[in-house]
Enzyme design. Structure first.
Site, short mmCIF file in Angstrom:
data_model
loop_
_atom_site.label_atom_id
_atom_site.label_comp_id
_atom_site.label_asym_id
_atom_site.label_seq_id
_atom_site.Cartn_x
_atom_site.Cartn_y
_atom_site.Cartn_z
CD GLN A 93 -2.71 -1.07 2.57
OE1 GLN A 93 -3.25 -0.02 2.91
NE2 GLN A 93 -2.85 -2.17 3.27
CE LYS A 190 0.73 -7.61 -10.60
NZ LYS A 190 1.41 -8.30 -9.49
CG ASP A 214 7.33 -10.49 -8.00
OD1 ASP A 214 7.76 -9.34 -7.76
OD2 ASP A 214 6.14 -10.71 -8.29
C1 R5P Z 1 3.13 -6.87 -6.68
O1 R5P Z 1 3.34 -5.70 -6.92
C2 R5P Z 1 4.10 -7.77 -5.98
O2 R5P Z 1 5.41 -7.49 -6.38
C3 R5P Z 1 3.78 -9.22 -6.21
O3 R5P Z 1 3.91 -9.52 -7.59
C4 R5P Z 1 2.37 -9.56 -5.78
O4 R5P Z 1 2.01 -8.85 -4.64
C5 R5P Z 1 2.23 -11.02 -5.53
O5 R5P Z 1 0.93 -11.29 -5.08
P1 R5P Z 1 0.16 -12.56 -5.56
O6 R5P Z 1 1.06 -13.73 -5.34
O7 R5P Z 1 -1.05 -12.61 -4.67
O8 R5P Z 1 -0.20 -12.36 -6.99
#
Ligand code: R5P
Length: 305
Positions: A93, A190, A214
């Site tokens: 956030q 995305k 990531d």
């Molecule tokens: C997003 O900005 C983050 O870097 C992650 O890609 C994301 O929060 C991952 O969340 P989820 O596994 O629920 O898609």
């Protein structure tokens, strides 16, 4: 330094003790019969640098416990309080959006208001988090750890892939640390919609073997969607490198049928109990945090605040 360690952080604490002179304090955060939280420390902390090692991630009790402990340590005269929060919850956030909470600024203000002087974390979600925090937010990088995985698992020849724009820099840094030649990073665009994640891409060429980097896997929606698209362009083997393994829900399990061979993550968040961890490889970030603390101590010894 005196460390106040919450459950689930035993491995990190053990690694820290190998490298840094630490005294582990006894303390308790419990509840009165009416469920009010109550902290009790059995340690004299006056004039000491205290570390709180734990998480502010849900359940909400974790955040409240850390705040109450911080407040208690400050009241008892701790000279400095560093909250070591390997995974900084609420850090997603981090953008001003009308009508929406700015969680990272909010937790920063709560920690500061409860006596915490600085926060040490790993791979914070964005640089914006640091700007939104009212106290120093030190984020240590896992680049060297990821580089080691890339080298020891024969992934040097794989294509590094970013599951969204935000991960391009992480991929590039891991590539550089692993000594891979600089190249364009194939990535996805995305968008989160009411129906879930809308991914387009990959933008760029991906080979038969790919490494996705990531900061976290939460539900896994982002990486599952990326893997679905990679399967369509012929990628057969996918290795996933994430700092924070939250593994919420069960969507992420689809990864195993989409070519994922292994998920590498750190112990920044204790692995959720009951999950099948056979193809999840967990690396301790204890040594990395220890190095961060030693550098911080050196800085203080050199006269910094
Ligand atoms: C997003 O900005 C983050 O870097 C992650 O890609 C994301 O929060 C991952 O969340 P989820 O596994 O629920 O898609």
């Amino acid at each position: 330094m005196i460390v106040f360690k919450f459950p689930g952080y035993e491995t990190i604490a053990r690694e820290l003790r190998k490298a840094v002179s630490l005294y582990e304090a006894r303390f308790e955060v419990g509840r009165y019969a009416n469920q009010e939280l109550h902290a009790n420390i059995e340690q004299v902390v006056c004039g000491q640098h205290c570390l709180i090692l734990g998480t502010i991630a849900p359940p909400d009790e974790s955040l409240l416990s850390i705040l109450l402990l911080g407040e208690t340590l400050k009241k008892e005269g701790a000279a400095k309080i560093t909250a070591v929060l390997p995974y900084l919850a609420y850090s997603r956030q981090d953008r001003e959006k009308p009508g929406e909470s700015l969680g990272t600024a909010w937790v920063g203000a709560l920690l500061k208001g409860s006596g915490v002087d600085q926060v040490l974390t790993i791979d914070v979600h964005s640089e914006r988090d640091k700007q939104l925090f009212p106290i120093p937010l030190i984020s240590l990088s896992t680049n060297a750890l990821f580089a080691e995985i890339i080298k020891t698992h024969g992934l040097i020849d794989a294509t590094m892939v970013a599951p969204d724009d935000g991960a391009i820099g992480r991929c590039r840094a891991a590539m550089k640390a692993a000594g891979m030649p600089d190249a364009e990073i194939p990535h996805f665009e995305k968008r989160r919609t009411g129906k879930g994640i809308m991914h387009s891409g990959p933008i760029g060429k991906v080979g038969a073997k790919a490494v996705i980097v990531d900061d976290m896997i939460d539900t896994g929606e982002t990486i599952v969607s990326a893997c679905e698209k990679l399967a369509m362009v012929g990628t057969q083997e996918i290795y996933i490198l994430v700092t924070h393994g939250l593994f919420t829900g069960s969507t992420w399990l689809k990864l195993w049928s989409l070519g994922a061979q292994c998920i590498f993550c750190t112990d920044s968040v204790p692995l959720r109990s009951g999950i099948d961890a056979r193809k999840i490889s967990v690396i301790s970030i204890g040594p990395l945090i220890a190095r961060g603390l030693l550098e911080e101590n050196g800085r203080i010894a050199a006269g910094a605040q």
